[in-house]
Design an enzyme around this catalytic site. Structure first.
Site, PDB file in Angstrom:
ATOM      1  N   SER A  15    -148.165  70.267  43.613  1.00 22.59           N
ATOM      2  CA  SER A  15    -149.088  69.754  44.629  1.00 22.59           C
ATOM      3  C   SER A  15    -150.376  70.552  44.548  1.00 22.59           C
ATOM      4  O   SER A  15    -150.352  71.784  44.599  1.00 22.59           O
ATOM      5  CB  SER A  15    -148.479  69.927  46.021  1.00 22.59           C
ATOM      6  OG  SER A  15    -149.523  69.915  46.984  1.00 22.59           O
ATOM      7  N   HIS A  38    -149.220  65.905  42.170  1.00 23.97           N
ATOM      8  CA  HIS A  38    -148.935  65.419  43.527  1.00 23.97           C
ATOM      9  C   HIS A  38    -150.184  65.635  44.377  1.00 23.97           C
ATOM     10  O   HIS A  38    -150.632  66.773  44.541  1.00 23.97           O
ATOM     11  CB  HIS A  38    -147.729  66.197  44.071  1.00 23.97           C
ATOM     12  CG  HIS A  38    -147.274  65.822  45.434  1.00 23.97           C
ATOM     13  ND1 HIS A  38    -146.338  64.830  45.663  1.00 23.97           N
ATOM     14  CD2 HIS A  38    -147.596  66.315  46.662  1.00 23.97           C
ATOM     15  CE1 HIS A  38    -146.097  64.742  46.964  1.00 23.97           C
ATOM     16  NE2 HIS A  38    -146.852  65.632  47.596  1.00 23.97           N
ATOM     17  N   ASP A  40    -151.861  65.268  48.010  1.00 21.98           N
ATOM     18  CA  ASP A  40    -151.546  65.126  49.431  1.00 21.98           C
ATOM     19  C   ASP A  40    -152.753  64.584  50.184  1.00 21.98           C
ATOM     20  O   ASP A  40    -153.740  65.287  50.368  1.00 21.98           O
ATOM     21  CB  ASP A  40    -151.143  66.492  50.007  1.00 21.98           C
ATOM     22  CG  ASP A  40    -149.768  66.912  49.511  1.00 21.98           C
ATOM     23  OD1 ASP A  40    -148.816  66.152  49.732  1.00 21.98           O
ATOM     24  OD2 ASP A  40    -149.667  67.989  48.890  1.00 21.98           O
ATOM     25  N   MET A  42    -154.351  63.407  53.572  1.00 22.70           N
ATOM     26  CA  MET A  42    -154.137  63.618  55.016  1.00 22.70           C
ATOM     27  C   MET A  42    -155.369  63.155  55.782  1.00 22.70           C
ATOM     28  O   MET A  42    -156.496  63.367  55.331  1.00 22.70           O
ATOM     29  CB  MET A  42    -153.916  65.108  55.294  1.00 22.70           C
ATOM     30  CG  MET A  42    -152.797  65.722  54.466  1.00 22.70           C
ATOM     31  SD  MET A  42    -152.488  67.418  54.998  1.00 22.70           S
ATOM     32  CE  MET A  42    -151.311  67.944  53.740  1.00 22.70           C
ATOM     33  N   HIS A  71    -149.239  61.191  47.848  1.00 19.44           N
ATOM     34  CA  HIS A  71    -148.397  61.300  49.051  1.00 19.44           C
ATOM     35  C   HIS A  71    -149.313  61.099  50.247  1.00 19.44           C
ATOM     36  O   HIS A  71    -150.114  61.974  50.563  1.00 19.44           O
ATOM     37  CB  HIS A  71    -147.716  62.681  49.067  1.00 19.44           C
ATOM     38  CG  HIS A  71    -146.951  62.966  50.323  1.00 19.44           C
ATOM     39  ND1 HIS A  71    -146.566  64.251  50.678  1.00 19.44           N
ATOM     40  CD2 HIS A  71    -146.487  62.157  51.307  1.00 19.44           C
ATOM     41  CE1 HIS A  71    -145.908  64.209  51.820  1.00 19.44           C
ATOM     42  NE2 HIS A  71    -145.852  62.953  52.233  1.00 19.44           N
ATOM     43  N   MET A  73    -150.194  60.994  53.912  1.00 22.42           N
ATOM     44  CA  MET A  73    -149.830  61.410  55.275  1.00 22.42           C
ATOM     45  C   MET A  73    -150.935  60.891  56.181  1.00 22.42           C
ATOM     46  O   MET A  73    -151.757  61.644  56.712  1.00 22.42           O
ATOM     47  CB  MET A  73    -149.692  62.941  55.333  1.00 22.42           C
ATOM     48  CG  MET A  73    -148.398  63.400  54.674  1.00 22.42           C
ATOM     49  SD  MET A  73    -148.481  65.132  54.186  1.00 22.42           S
ATOM     50  CE  MET A  73    -149.299  64.937  52.606  1.00 22.42           C
ATOM     51  N   MET A 142    -138.942  64.996  53.352  1.00 21.08           N
ATOM     52  CA  MET A 142    -139.754  66.189  53.615  1.00 21.08           C
ATOM     53  C   MET A 142    -138.836  67.355  53.993  1.00 21.08           C
ATOM     54  O   MET A 142    -137.953  67.214  54.842  1.00 21.08           O
ATOM     55  CB  MET A 142    -140.747  65.946  54.757  1.00 21.08           C
ATOM     56  CG  MET A 142    -141.889  64.990  54.445  1.00 21.08           C
ATOM     57  SD  MET A 142    -142.931  65.473  53.042  1.00 21.08           S
ATOM     58  CE  MET A 142    -143.547  67.078  53.554  1.00 21.08           C
ATOM     59  N   ASP A 180    -140.132  67.836  49.139  1.00 19.08           N
ATOM     60  CA  ASP A 180    -141.506  68.344  49.242  1.00 19.08           C
ATOM     61  C   ASP A 180    -141.583  69.290  50.429  1.00 19.08           C
ATOM     62  O   ASP A 180    -141.324  68.890  51.562  1.00 19.08           O
ATOM     63  CB  ASP A 180    -142.443  67.140  49.426  1.00 19.08           C
ATOM     64  CG  ASP A 180    -143.906  67.530  49.507  1.00 19.08           C
ATOM     65  OD1 ASP A 180    -144.241  68.703  49.262  1.00 19.08           O
ATOM     66  OD2 ASP A 180    -144.724  66.634  49.813  1.00 19.08           O
TER      67      ASP A 180
HETATM   68  C1  DX5 Z   1    -147.113  69.328  52.880  1.00 16.71           C
HETATM   69  C2  DX5 Z   1    -147.386  68.646  51.582  1.00 16.71           C
HETATM   70  C3  DX5 Z   1    -146.835  69.354  50.415  1.00 16.71           C
HETATM   71  C4  DX5 Z   1    -147.336  70.759  50.213  1.00 16.71           C
HETATM   72  C5  DX5 Z   1    -146.208  71.556  49.661  1.00 16.71           C
HETATM   73  O1  DX5 Z   1    -147.386  68.455  53.926  1.00 16.71           O
HETATM   74  O2  DX5 Z   1    -146.844  67.338  51.576  1.00 16.71           O
HETATM   75  O3  DX5 Z   1    -146.956  68.583  49.226  1.00 16.71           O
HETATM   76  O4  DX5 Z   1    -148.427  70.878  49.360  1.00 16.71           O
HETATM   77  O5  DX5 Z   1    -146.590  72.878  49.588  1.00 16.71           O
HETATM   78  P1  DX5 Z   1    -145.531  74.042  49.398  1.00 16.71           P
HETATM   79  O6  DX5 Z   1    -144.840  73.803  48.111  1.00 16.71           O
HETATM   80  O7  DX5 Z   1    -146.381  75.258  49.410  1.00 16.71           O
HETATM   81  O8  DX5 Z   1    -144.588  73.973  50.572  1.00 16.71           O
HETATM   82 ZN    ZN Z   2    -146.771  66.268  49.634  1.00 19.49          ZN
END
Ligand code: DX5
Ligand code: ZN
Length: 229
Positions: A15, A38, A40, A42, A71, A73, A142, A180
């Site tokens: 990620s 990956h 993220d 948001m 991903h 969110m 998650m 994740d």
């Molecule tokens: C959190 C994200 C993850 C995050 C994971 O909401 O969806 O993808 O980057 O980070 P680590 O591996 O540091 O928990």
């Molecule tokens: Zn993620």
């Protein structure tokens, strides 16, 4: 089954949430030995953090030597998620909690040539989804509350992974399980043993001295976990 995800294969997806955004191109190049990047997304509504939009995903997809795993969110998945398939994400994962019609959305994303994932927050039960799980290429469970990197792994999610893997195998379906949040050298084996086959790791990889070495170590530990299973 989408060509991107086979349940017989294990995948490491770094990620970029913990990458240095001012050097994002180089940070993506540094993980070229992984299976996908990956990303993220948001929106500061679904989660209390704000990151990338579809234009950014499009630029990452154009640059990255490996597939892009988006991903999302974000709220309003039904209207927003297709934009990420159009931006060139190879797989698009939306949250069940943010979708009004998850099956219709999954079919629309597949028509746009993306692999489709459905994600669950830690407190969302997986059972109601099992009747329609074959509509998806991947189930993202998650293992932290979504929103931030660097949180500690929720051990309490292991039975949920096990239950989902058992139901998917018994139904003879090809649905990958992605984990994740807090995935690291300490936790990846247990995730693999429970039946996950796609592993997202953010801080473990981007805070390592050598990202490629960390990816190789995570791969080895995941393979060991699968054999224990
Ligand atoms: C959190 C994200 C993850 C995050 C994971 O909401 O969806 O993808 O980057 O980070 P680590 O591996 O540091 O928990
Ligand atoms: Zn993620």
């Amino acid at each position: 089954m989408n060509a991107l995800y086979s349940t017989d294969t294990q995948y490491i997806h770094p990620s970029i949430l913990n990458a240095d955004f001012l050097r994002l191109g180089e940070e993506v190049d540094a993980i070229a030995t992984a299976d996908a990047v990956h990303v993220d997304v948001m929106d500061n509504h679904f989660v209390p953090n704000l990151t990338f939009g579809a234009d950014m995903v499009e630029q990452i997809a154009r640059h990255a030597p490996i597939p892009v795993d988006a991903h999302l969110m974000i709220d309003d998945a039904d209207t927003q998620a297709p934009l990420f398939a159009e931006a060139g994400a190879d797989s698009v994962t939306f949250h069940l909690e943010a979708a009004d019609a998850p099956v219709r959305l999954a079919r629309e994303l597949r028509r746009k040539n993306a692999a489709v994932g459905v994600a669950l927050r830690p407190v969302t039960p997986v059972e109601p989804l099992l009747d329609v799980i074959g509509e998806f290429d991947m189930l993202l469970l998650m293992t932290v509350e979504p929103g931030f990197g660097g949180q500690s792994f929720l051990e309490s999610m292991l039975p949920k992974i096990r239950l989902a893997r058992k139901a998917i195998s018994e139904a003879n379906l090809q649905v990958s399980i992605q984990v994740d949040g807090g995935v690291s050298q300490e936790t990846i084996e247990r995730c693999a043993e429970a039946g996950a086959n796609v592993f997202v790791a953010g801080s473990a990889i981007y805070r390592a001295r050598d990202a490629a070495e960390e990816i190789a170590t995570l791969r080895r530990l995941a393979a060991e976990g699968r054999h224990a299973h």
